[in-house]
Write an enzyme that holds these catalytic residues in place. Structure first.
Site, mmCIF file in Angstrom:
data_model
loop_
_atom_site.group_PDB
_atom_site.id
_atom_site.type_symbol
_atom_site.label_atom_id
_atom_site.label_comp_id
_atom_site.label_asym_id
_atom_site.label_seq_id
_atom_site.Cartn_x
_atom_site.Cartn_y
_atom_site.Cartn_z
ATOM 1 N N HIS A 252 -3.579 7.135 2.403
ATOM 2 C CA HIS A 252 -3.913 5.775 1.971
ATOM 3 C C HIS A 252 -5.262 5.403 2.567
ATOM 4 C CE1 HIS A 252 -3.827 1.622 1.056
ATOM 5 N NE2 HIS A 252 -3.632 1.227 2.297
ATOM 6 N N ASN B 275 -10.165 -0.410 -0.173
ATOM 7 C CA ASN B 275 -8.704 -0.325 -0.205
ATOM 8 C C ASN B 275 -8.207 -0.928 -1.520
ATOM 9 O OD1 ASN B 275 -5.957 -0.559 0.121
ATOM 10 N ND2 ASN B 275 -6.044 -1.430 2.181
ATOM 11 N N CYS C 191 0.815 -1.228 0.000
ATOM 12 C CA CYS C 191 0.000 0.000 0.000
ATOM 13 C C CYS C 191 0.840 1.265 0.000
ATOM 14 C CB CYS C 191 -0.945 -0.005 1.181
ATOM 15 S SG CYS C 191 -2.166 -1.308 1.058
HETATM 16 N N1 ACO Z 1 -17.760 -8.771 10.058
HETATM 17 C C1 ACO Z 1 -18.196 -8.959 11.320
HETATM 18 N N2 ACO Z 1 -17.374 -9.216 12.341
HETATM 19 C C2 ACO Z 1 -16.051 -9.291 12.068
HETATM 20 C C3 ACO Z 1 -15.541 -9.098 10.771
HETATM 21 C C4 ACO Z 1 -16.447 -8.843 9.733
HETATM 22 N N3 ACO Z 1 -16.076 -8.645 8.467
HETATM 23 N N4 ACO Z 1 -14.190 -9.220 10.809
HETATM 24 C C5 ACO Z 1 -13.877 -9.471 12.072
HETATM 25 N N5 ACO Z 1 -14.998 -9.518 12.839
HETATM 26 C C6 ACO Z 1 -15.123 -9.744 14.290
HETATM 27 C C7 ACO Z 1 -13.912 -10.433 14.842
HETATM 28 O O1 ACO Z 1 -14.016 -11.824 14.727
HETATM 29 C C8 ACO Z 1 -13.922 -9.958 16.268
HETATM 30 O O2 ACO Z 1 -14.835 -10.752 17.013
HETATM 31 P P1 ACO Z 1 -14.497 -11.181 18.537
HETATM 32 O O3 ACO Z 1 -14.418 -9.869 19.296
HETATM 33 O O4 ACO Z 1 -15.653 -12.045 18.889
HETATM 34 O O5 ACO Z 1 -13.160 -11.875 18.447
HETATM 35 C C9 ACO Z 1 -14.507 -8.558 16.208
HETATM 36 O O6 ACO Z 1 -15.186 -8.480 14.939
HETATM 37 C C10 ACO Z 1 -13.454 -7.473 16.245
HETATM 38 O O7 ACO Z 1 -12.379 -7.840 15.347
HETATM 39 P P2 ACO Z 1 -11.106 -6.951 15.134
HETATM 40 O O8 ACO Z 1 -10.199 -7.643 14.179
HETATM 41 O O9 ACO Z 1 -10.577 -6.529 16.455
HETATM 42 O O10 ACO Z 1 -11.805 -5.715 14.441
HETATM 43 P P3 ACO Z 1 -11.170 -4.313 14.125
HETATM 44 O O11 ACO Z 1 -11.967 -3.269 14.747
HETATM 45 O O12 ACO Z 1 -9.673 -4.307 14.359
HETATM 46 O O13 ACO Z 1 -11.395 -4.198 12.542
HETATM 47 C C11 ACO Z 1 -10.103 -4.395 10.550
HETATM 48 C C12 ACO Z 1 -10.801 -5.137 11.677
HETATM 49 C C13 ACO Z 1 -11.131 -3.593 9.800
HETATM 50 C C14 ACO Z 1 -9.458 -5.415 9.610
HETATM 51 C C15 ACO Z 1 -9.032 -3.451 11.148
HETATM 52 O O14 ACO Z 1 -8.236 -4.166 12.066
HETATM 53 C C16 ACO Z 1 -8.146 -2.809 10.140
HETATM 54 O O15 ACO Z 1 -8.565 -1.940 9.396
HETATM 55 N N6 ACO Z 1 -6.852 -3.166 10.103
HETATM 56 C C17 ACO Z 1 -5.858 -2.482 9.307
HETATM 57 C C18 ACO Z 1 -6.003 -2.696 7.832
HETATM 58 C C19 ACO Z 1 -4.824 -1.983 7.159
HETATM 59 O O16 ACO Z 1 -4.487 -0.881 7.514
HETATM 60 N N7 ACO Z 1 -4.167 -2.622 6.233
HETATM 61 C C20 ACO Z 1 -2.908 -1.991 5.770
HETATM 62 C C21 ACO Z 1 -2.855 -1.719 4.443
HETATM 63 S S1 ACO Z 1 -3.276 -3.077 3.417
HETATM 64 C C22 ACO Z 1 -1.876 -3.424 2.427
HETATM 65 O O17 ACO Z 1 -0.790 -3.019 2.682
HETATM 66 C C23 ACO Z 1 -2.106 -4.391 1.272
#
Ligand code: ACO
Length: 331
Positions: free
Chosen positions: A254, A284, A117
């Site tokens: 980004h 993204n 990214c």
């Molecule tokens: N729908 C519903 N529930 C979900 C989903 C979904 N799609 N995905 C995860 N959950 C659940 C999890 O299982 C978890 O449940 P639990 O509490 O019972 O264990 C709960 O939701 C919370 O999960 P988290 O992973 O803590 O959720 P978070 O708020 O962190 O959001 C996300 C997840 C959106 C992926 C976030 O962590 C994020 O944006 N991460 C960074 C992404 C990023 O910046 N990528 C970098 C660039 S990409 C590149 O370089 C190619």
């Protein structure tokens, strides 16, 4: 400060987005998620997808054409083409060569740049350095990714996040004392995060049992690093030049998660009205997020000659960076 021989100027932007929209409602029918969860946790409402089997070069070429058309410049005048991507057509040749041929950029060299990214920013700073050093006068940089080709469409941790798209920026040499151009940038890496966001089974490293060539992400860890690093690098890129958030007209971040974008703006004390956001419509798109956001700003009438822009990105590696520039071609 040493005056560069030339100023590297970003003079035009072009894009390609596929027609097909994938909504949160469609995803909710496929995996255990909901429109409400996706919007509140990421800010994404829909993303665009190419027809399955579409190679990355197709969307990169379309964005390149659009950019050259907007610039009013012929492909035969290009010195080089850099394609930032993690989903190039093949391992060999570089997709930039396919793009070079299709555009008719007969005297241009071309190569791909792989930095997830943060790839577009890496392409921009590489091209800027060549132009400032007097090694090139006109370089087309393209960020293009067919993320749908490396996503497990049944993994709710990743399939909700990514979309396909491409964007291009034409960079040109201007006079060394020009009022517009790239002013300063910094790039960072921390390979300690290499396994936190990874597409395995695509290189020479042996695959672990059960692994597939798709995106694996430890979302929480990536999120924590992205928030910290994007805010840090955005602030430092400005302060190292004696600038502050108030010296910026537009932040082009980004587009990985609206909460990461908001945290970066808050750290700089820049209101969200000055931050370009299109994650709700395109998700993204990895290497394409920055040029797509630049094009959004242009479409909104916010990208004009002299606009002061801070580009900032974070991606798998980990890798992150920022660049401060003033848009446009000098008179
Ligand atoms: N729908 C519903 N529930 C979900 C989903 C979904 N799609 N995905 C995860 N959950 C659940 C999890 O299982 C978890 O449940 P639990 O509490 O019972 O264990 C709960 O939701 C919370 O999960 P988290 O992973 O803590 O959720 P978070 O708020 O962190 O959001 C996300 C997840 C959106 C992926 C976030 O962590 C994020 O944006 N991460 C960074 C992404 C990023 O910046 N990528 C970098 C660039 S990409 C590149 O370089 C190619």
């Amino acid at each position: 400060m040493l005056q560069p021989r030339a100023t590297a100027q970003c003079v035009a932007v072009g894009t390609f987005l596929p027609e097909r929209r994938l909504t949160n409602a469609e995803l909710s029918a496929r995996v255990d998620t909901s429109d409400e969860w996706i919007i509140s946790r990421t800010g994404i409402r829909e993303r665009r997808l190419v027809e399955p089997g579409t190679p990355c070069s197709v969307i990169a070429i379309a964005a390149g054409h659009d950019c050259l058309r907007n610039a009013g410049v012929g492909a035969e005048t290009l010195d080089g083409i850099i394609v930032a991507t993690i989903t190039g057509d093949q391992r060999m040749p570089a997709t930039a060569n396919v793009v070079q041929h299709a555009l008719g950029a007969t005297k241009a060299w071309g190569y791909d740049l792989l930095n997830a990214c943060n790839g577009f920013l890496a392409a921009l700073t590489t091209a800027a350095s060549m132009i400032e050093a007097g090694r090139a006068k006109r370089i087309l940089i393209i960020g293009a990714d067919v993320m749908s080709s490396i996503i497990d469409h049944h993994d709710r941790n990743t399939c909700i996040l990514f979309g396909d798209g491409a964007g291009a920026v034409l960079m040109e040499a201007g006079p060394g004392d020009a009022a517009v151009g790239v002013r300063g940038w910094e790039m960072h890496s921390d390979g300690a995060g290499a396994n936190e966001l990874i597409v395995p089974c695509t290189g020479s490293a042996p695959a672990l049992p059960g692994q597939k060539p798709v995106v694996y992400q430890n979302g929480r860890t990536v999120f924590a690093h992205a928030v910290r690093r994007m805010a840090e690098v955005a602030e430092h890129c400005l302060t190292s030049q004696g600038l502050a958030g108030s010296d910026v007209d537009l932040i082009i971040p980004h587009q990985a998660n609206i909460r990461i974008i908001e945290a970066t703006a808050e750290r700089l004390h820049v209101p969200m009205s000055q931050v370009v956001v299109n994650i709700d419509r395109v998700g993204n798109t990895t290497a394409a997020t920055l040029p797509l956001a630049l094009a959004q700003a242009a479409a909104d009438g916010r990208l004009v000659t002299g606009t002061r822009i801070l580009l900032v990105a974070f991606g798998g590696g980990f890798t992150w960076g920022a660049c401060y520039l003033q848009w446009g071609r000098s008179a």
